[in-house]
Write a protein that holds these residues in place. Structure first.
Motif: not given
Length: 430
Positions: A49-50, A53-54, A57, A81-82, A84-85, A89, A92
């Motif tokens: 998931y990280h 997210t990265d 980003r 998942l944008t 998320n930014i 957070f 997603g």
């Protein structure tokens, strides 16, 4: 009249209560995960998931999602998942949880189409909705629920005769992850069994190249039909369009990380696959060439079994897709626990047609869990105690392979396809 309305209303309320409870249960797990991530050493959120997210980003910054190392998914997921930014957070996770609950709803709809009464369909869909395994996976931020929803939605569209929508969903599923390719042959065979278009030879097609061309066309018509051609063109066209779009945007990195990496992947870390130890030995001994040959050879039993399963069971798409997925996962070069969800989401469609006794069914379930437990014990010793248990892990993996094979054979031998009800026929005609 009032009495006649009570039963449908009660069933409707039962479905809504089940879906609401399943959704709230997953929301609570998301909340527990947020608290655990903030206060405890052992984190709840999946490392993937990280990674997602990265990558998202990087997309918001106008860069390639593949700037994030280990991101080996389609850019489409990073785009999704944008929020998320931009928002939060946990967006997603909420999306994956919603798809997880949608999977349960799709299971229920498919069971209704397969002739089950509404009360039974609700009960069998609870096997997914109340299952802690998919609930935990989606709430930890793993994206497998996206695929399960796409696969089941594809089957629902095919069952109801909505081929265009099914083709679009199937093309998107294949783009998101490679494994739904295992359904291509069963779907093609199920569509090919319909009557092909026929025609008569016209007077202008009687000689030379025209005659040869007509014979070729008649052969194609015998093999293909309009539905199959339309499905292939739409799903294949969508896959090609998305591939060209993202290749134009991100170049070779997209092709390698999204597709080629998974085809040539030689993961030497311990996993359930019966091939992991051989790949580990050949890689550690410097036999890189042998490791690649072994990795490619591993596709042979997998592909052979998929072919046989498709030819034998394509008339029942739900059963065939379940078996193909189980075969794909069991005989894959890499097999981890999250892969089990790929076929577990299809299992509730199969269980109602099994003639197994409750005792026999629970015995198979216990055997499946026992196989995982026997593997996890030496895996724990290797991972956390630093002990050399590679051979024991490999032997446990071979035992788990035999257990899964036995379970698949038991399911095939006890499978009794039910008769389609009038309700089934009416729903397909809607």
């Amino acid at each position: 009249m009032a009495l006649s309305m009570q039963k449908p209303l009660a069933l409707l309320m039962r479905t809504h209560v089940l879906l609401s409870f399943a959704f709230v249960m997953r929301l609570l797990l998301v909340g527990v995960g947020v608290y655990q991530d903030r206060t405890m050493v052992v984190k709840y959120t999946d490392i993937d998931y990280h990674v997602f997210t990265d990558a998202a980003r990087y997309v918001t910054q106008g860069e390639s999602p593949y700037n994030r190392s280990t991101y080996r998914y389609t850019p489409f997921l990073a785009w999704m998942l944008t929020p998320n930014i931009y928002l939060t957070f946990v967006f997603g996770k909420l999306l994956f949880v919603a798809c997880d609950v949608l999977t349960g709803l799709l299971i229920q709809r498919l069971l209704l189409l397969r002739g089950l009464p509404e009360s039974s369909a609700c009960l069998y869909s609870a096997l997914w909705l109340l299952n802690p395994l998919p609930a935990g996976v989606s709430s930890r931020g793993n994206a497998e629920s996206l695929l399960s929803a796409l696969v089941l939605a594809t089957l629902l569209c095919l069952e109801r005769g909505r081929l265009r929508a099914g083709a679009l969903l199937y093309g998107l599923a294949v783009h998101m992850k490679i494994y739904p390719v295992a359904y291509a042959l069963p779907i093609a065979l199920s569509l090919q069994t319909r009557e092909p278009a026929t025609g008569t030879v016209s007077g202008g097609a009687q000689g030379g190249a025209l005659s040869w061309g007509w014979r070729l066309w008649r052969f194609v018509c015998r093999v293909l039909n309009r539905d199959l051609l339309m499905f292939a063109l739409i799903s294949g066209g969508l896959v090609c369009a998305l591939t060209l779009l993202f290749y134009h945007m991100y170049g070779w990195a997209f092709l390698h990380e999204t597709y080629l990496y998974h085809l040539t992947r030689r993961d030497i870390r311990h996993n359930f696959s019966p091939y992991f130890y051989m790949l580990y030995l050949t890689a550690e001994s410097g036999g890189g060439g042998w490791s690649r040959v072994l990795g490619l050879a591993a596709f042979l039993p997998q592909a052979s079994l998929l072919l046989l399963s498709s030819l034998a069971f394509h008339k029942d798409l739900a059963l065939c897709c379940f078996l193909n997925t189980a075969i794909f996962v069991t005989f894959n070069k890499v097999c981890t626990s999250q892969y089990f969800l790929w076929y577990l989401c299809l299992l509730p469609l199969v269980i109602p047609h099994l003639s197994l006794s409750l005792k026999k069914g629970l015995g198979l379930l216990a055997l499946w869990f026992a196989g995982q437990g026997l593997w996890l014990a030496p895996a724990y010793c290797l991972e956390f105690e630093g002990q050399d248990t590679f051979v024991l892990i490999w032997l446990a993996g071979l035992l788990f392979l035999m257990i899964n094979t036995y379970i698949m054979v038991s399911i095939i031998s006890h499978y009794k396809p039910g008769l389609h009800s009038r309700e089934h026929q009416r729903l397909k005609a809607d």
